[in-house]
Design an enzyme around this catalytic site. Structure first.
Site, PDB file in Angstrom:
ATOM      1  N   ASP A  16       0.877  -1.179   0.000  1.00 24.69           N
ATOM      2  CA  ASP A  16       0.000   0.000   0.000  1.00 24.69           C
ATOM      3  C   ASP A  16       0.912   1.226   0.000  1.00 24.69           C
ATOM      4  O   ASP A  16       2.110   1.119   0.248  1.00 24.69           O
ATOM      5  CB  ASP A  16      -0.883  -0.026   1.259  1.00 24.69           C
ATOM      6  CG  ASP A  16      -1.755   1.225   1.402  1.00 24.69           C
ATOM      7  OD1 ASP A  16      -2.328   1.671   0.391  1.00 24.69           O
ATOM      8  OD2 ASP A  16      -1.859   1.765   2.516  1.00 24.69           O
ATOM      9  N   SER A  17       0.310   2.389  -0.212  1.00 26.53           N
ATOM     10  CA  SER A  17       1.083   3.629  -0.147  1.00 26.53           C
ATOM     11  C   SER A  17       1.587   3.890   1.267  1.00 26.53           C
ATOM     12  O   SER A  17       2.476   4.703   1.473  1.00 26.53           O
ATOM     13  CB  SER A  17       0.202   4.801  -0.574  1.00 26.53           C
ATOM     14  OG  SER A  17      -0.908   4.900   0.303  1.00 26.53           O
ATOM     15  N   TYR A  48      -0.538   8.694  -2.161  1.00 28.89           N
ATOM     16  CA  TYR A  48      -0.578   8.466  -3.604  1.00 28.89           C
ATOM     17  C   TYR A  48      -1.793   9.173  -4.226  1.00 28.89           C
ATOM     18  O   TYR A  48      -1.752   9.599  -5.372  1.00 28.89           O
ATOM     19  CB  TYR A  48      -0.744   6.963  -3.903  1.00 28.89           C
ATOM     20  CG  TYR A  48       0.499   6.105  -3.770  1.00 28.89           C
ATOM     21  CD1 TYR A  48       1.688   6.604  -3.231  1.00 28.89           C
ATOM     22  CD2 TYR A  48       0.479   4.774  -4.181  1.00 28.89           C
ATOM     23  CE1 TYR A  48       2.811   5.793  -3.112  1.00 28.89           C
ATOM     24  CE2 TYR A  48       1.589   3.960  -4.073  1.00 28.89           C
ATOM     25  CZ  TYR A  48       2.761   4.466  -3.533  1.00 28.89           C
ATOM     26  OH  TYR A  48       3.859   3.646  -3.421  1.00 28.89           O
ATOM     27  N   GLY A  49      -2.877   9.230  -3.465  1.00 26.60           N
ATOM     28  CA  GLY A  49      -4.175   9.626  -4.015  1.00 26.60           C
ATOM     29  C   GLY A  49      -4.280  11.046  -4.525  1.00 26.60           C
ATOM     30  O   GLY A  49      -5.224  11.381  -5.252  1.00 26.60           O
ATOM     31  N   CYS A  79      -4.470  -1.404  -1.928  1.00 30.96           N
ATOM     32  CA  CYS A  79      -4.628   0.043  -2.077  1.00 30.96           C
ATOM     33  C   CYS A  79      -5.543   0.292  -3.272  1.00 30.96           C
ATOM     34  O   CYS A  79      -5.251  -0.162  -4.385  1.00 30.96           O
ATOM     35  CB  CYS A  79      -3.245   0.659  -2.319  1.00 30.96           C
ATOM     36  SG  CYS A  79      -3.254   2.426  -2.622  1.00 30.96           S
ATOM     37  N   ASN A  80      -6.640   0.982  -3.043  1.00 29.70           N
ATOM     38  CA  ASN A  80      -7.585   1.272  -4.128  1.00 29.70           C
ATOM     39  C   ASN A  80      -6.941   2.161  -5.193  1.00 29.70           C
ATOM     40  O   ASN A  80      -7.151   1.983  -6.391  1.00 29.70           O
ATOM     41  CB  ASN A  80      -8.823   1.990  -3.581  1.00 29.70           C
ATOM     42  CG  ASN A  80      -9.657   1.104  -2.678  1.00 29.70           C
ATOM     43  OD1 ASN A  80     -10.606   0.474  -3.110  1.00 29.70           O
ATOM     44  ND2 ASN A  80      -9.303   1.028  -1.402  1.00 29.70           N
ATOM     45  N   CYS A 188     -10.941   3.469   0.485  1.00 24.29           N
ATOM     46  CA  CYS A 188      -9.484   3.609   0.643  1.00 24.29           C
ATOM     47  C   CYS A 188      -9.142   2.736   1.840  1.00 24.29           C
ATOM     48  O   CYS A 188      -9.867   2.735   2.843  1.00 24.29           O
ATOM     49  CB  CYS A 188      -9.121   5.070   0.918  1.00 24.29           C
ATOM     50  SG  CYS A 188      -7.449   5.310   1.576  1.00 24.29           S
ATOM     51  N   THR A 189      -8.058   1.990   1.725  1.00 19.10           N
ATOM     52  CA  THR A 189      -7.764   0.988   2.760  1.00 19.10           C
ATOM     53  C   THR A 189      -7.326   1.601   4.101  1.00 19.10           C
ATOM     54  O   THR A 189      -7.258   0.904   5.099  1.00 19.10           O
ATOM     55  CB  THR A 189      -6.701  -0.005   2.258  1.00 19.10           C
ATOM     56  OG1 THR A 189      -5.554   0.738   1.805  1.00 19.10           O
ATOM     57  CG2 THR A 189      -7.249  -0.841   1.115  1.00 19.10           C
TER      58      THR A 189
HETATM   59  N1  DGL Z   1      -4.681   3.441   1.020  1.00 19.03           N
HETATM   60  C1  DGL Z   1      -4.797   4.000  -0.272  1.00 19.03           C
HETATM   61  C2  DGL Z   1      -6.074   3.544  -0.987  1.00 19.03           C
HETATM   62  O1  DGL Z   1      -6.647   2.525  -0.662  1.00 19.03           O
HETATM   63  C3  DGL Z   1      -4.663   5.463  -0.496  1.00 19.03           C
HETATM   64  C4  DGL Z   1      -3.978   6.403   0.363  1.00 19.03           C
HETATM   65  C5  DGL Z   1      -3.138   7.393  -0.429  1.00 19.03           C
HETATM   66  O2  DGL Z   1      -3.649   8.434  -0.868  1.00 19.03           O
HETATM   67  O3  DGL Z   1      -1.971   7.119  -0.576  1.00 19.03           O
HETATM   68  O4  DGL Z   1      -6.511   4.186  -1.908  1.00 19.03           O
END
Ligand code: DGL
Length: 260
Positions: A16-17, A48-49, A79-80, A188-189
């Site tokens: 994941d990020s 990341y988002g 991670c979505n 988002c996870t």
């Molecule tokens: N945990 C990540 C997800 O499921 C996103 C968090 C991020 O923005 O990095 O999308």
């Protein structure tokens, strides 16, 4: 290329990020406690988002290659955002192992009531990308679906701030424009770790959905299909790695894995 018996003993790679994907790892461990896991969080480059698609594709590609090079029998993109940006590329690149991604659990939320109002909380990138737009199109006649980008929310979880006044205020402001909400998708996870605060702000009548359990079941199904499930009768190991190399982050990982 080892024998099939040796392959069953390899770990499952999960990334994941940051620390959010541990909400998926928890479900994997619950469902398959005899497996070994290696979890990579890229907290040094998070979030990341809110990055561009090209930036995220490059980061996702590096995360996956790092885990693959360690020798894994499956790759779970927990991670979505990473899934919407790079799952196609990863599946093309790693054809010898199952590559499992995650998407917002919109279907169970939509089917939870008669034409419900559903908020989909996710990162700006997840909601912008084609994968989510197609998913939304599939269900738009059955529910009032409202995408709700939540920039800044994952940072609370990365700080280990799962309950605080600042978080409550953030959520209060986020939900203020919505009068009637029946269901919320945690797309988002990171967000399952602030589930209690979301419930506190929205009230107990709102049902929350996340894709953790479904992703774990899909991972088991794919391993079973390829006869790659662990043959060990002992509890497996979980190894945490994080690009931020901070002791307190590794401590937070263990706390989140045990979080009720
Ligand atoms: N945990 C990540 C997800 O499921 C996103 C968090 C991020 O923005 O990095 O999308």
């Amino acid at each position: 290329m080892g024998t099939i018996i040796e392959k069953t003993a390899l770990p499952i790679g999960v990334f994941d990020s940051g620390v959010g994907g541990i909400s998926i790892l928890r479900e994997l461990v619950r469902l398959m406690p005899n497996e070994n896991y290696i979890y990579l969080g890229d907290s040094a480059n998070a979030p990341y988002g809110t990055k561009t698609l090209d930036q995220v594709v490059e980061l996702v590609s590096n995360d996956a290659e790092y885990l693959y090079s360690k020798g894994i029998k499956a790759l779970v993109v927990a991670c979505n955002t990473a899934t919407s940006a790079g799952i196609g590329l990863l599946r093309k690149r790693y054809t010898d192992i199952p590559v499992i991604g995650i998407e917002p659990a919109l279907k169970p939320a939509v089917l939870s009531a008669e034409h419900p109002t559903v908020l989909v909380m996710a990162t700006p990138m997840t909601l912008r990308e084609e994968k989510f737009r197609c998913l939304m199109q599939r269900f738009e006649e059955k529910a009032e679906i409202m995408p709700l980008p939540c920039p800044g929310l994952m940072e609370f979880v990365e700080r280990g701030e799962l309950q605080s006044e600042a978080l409550e205020q953030y959520l209060y402001n986020l939900f203020a424009p919505y009068e009637k909400v029946d269901a919320v998708v945690l797309g988002c996870t990171h967000y399952p770790f602030v589930r209690k605060m979301i419930k506190k702000v929205l009230g107990d009548g709102v049902v929350l959905f996340d894709g953790g359990e479904g992703t774990a079941r899909e991972t088991r199904r794919q391993l079973e299909e390829r006869r790659l499930l662990s043959l060990s009768e002992e509890t497996g190991k979980v190894i945490f790695e994080n690009s931020a190399k901070e002791e307190k982050l590794l401590k937070l990982c263990v706390e989140l894995l045990n979080y009720e």
